[in-house]
Design a protein around this motif. Sequence first.
Motif, short mmCIF file in Angstrom:
data_model
loop_
_atom_site.label_atom_id
_atom_site.label_comp_id
_atom_site.label_asym_id
_atom_site.label_seq_id
_atom_site.Cartn_x
_atom_site.Cartn_y
_atom_site.Cartn_z
N SER A 115 4.94 -4.30 -5.96
CA SER A 115 6.32 -3.92 -5.62
C SER A 115 7.23 -3.97 -6.85
N HIS A 153 6.44 3.00 -10.57
CA HIS A 153 5.85 4.07 -9.77
C HIS A 153 5.20 3.46 -8.52
N LEU A 154 5.86 3.57 -7.38
CA LEU A 154 5.33 2.99 -6.16
C LEU A 154 4.38 3.94 -5.43
N MET A 155 4.30 5.20 -5.88
CA MET A 155 3.34 6.15 -5.33
C MET A 155 2.61 6.83 -6.48
N GLU A 185 0.31 3.37 -12.87
CA GLU A 185 0.35 4.74 -13.38
C GLU A 185 0.40 4.76 -14.91
N THR A 222 0.86 -1.18 0.00
CA THR A 222 0.00 0.00 0.00
C THR A 222 0.90 1.23 0.00
N SER A 223 0.69 2.11 -0.99
CA SER A 223 1.51 3.31 -1.10
C SER A 223 1.11 4.32 -0.02
N SER A 224 1.93 5.33 0.17
CA SER A 224 1.64 6.33 1.18
C SER A 224 0.39 7.15 0.85
N ASN A 225 -0.02 7.13 -0.43
CA ASN A 225 -1.25 7.85 -0.80
C ASN A 225 -2.46 6.92 -0.87
N ASN A 230 0.26 8.94 -8.69
CA ASN A 230 -0.58 10.13 -8.48
C ASN A 230 -1.78 10.13 -9.41
N TYR A 246 -3.01 3.80 -2.34
CA TYR A 246 -3.26 2.86 -3.43
C TYR A 246 -2.53 1.55 -3.18
#
Length: 70
Positions: free
Chosen positions: A13, A17-19, A35, A4-7, A21, A9
């Motif tokens: 792994s 793009h692990l976060m 992404e 789970t990303s910090s935002n 937008n 989603y």
Amino acid sequence: MVITSSNGYKVSSKSAHLMPNNPQYKCPNCGCVYENILDIESCFDKEIATENQNPPLLCNECSTELVSFE
């Protein structure tokens, strides 16, 4: 591995793009989002691709065909 990303989603792994937008694709099975096509391993798998067909967009984690995020 699904993380789970910090935002908030769920992402693979193995993604670039692990976060994300602005997710463009999602997996209807495990919930991972992507992404863009650079995140999707099946786009670069020469065994999956054929001469007459583009490779399918498959989830990096469960190999389910991805759908539009919208």
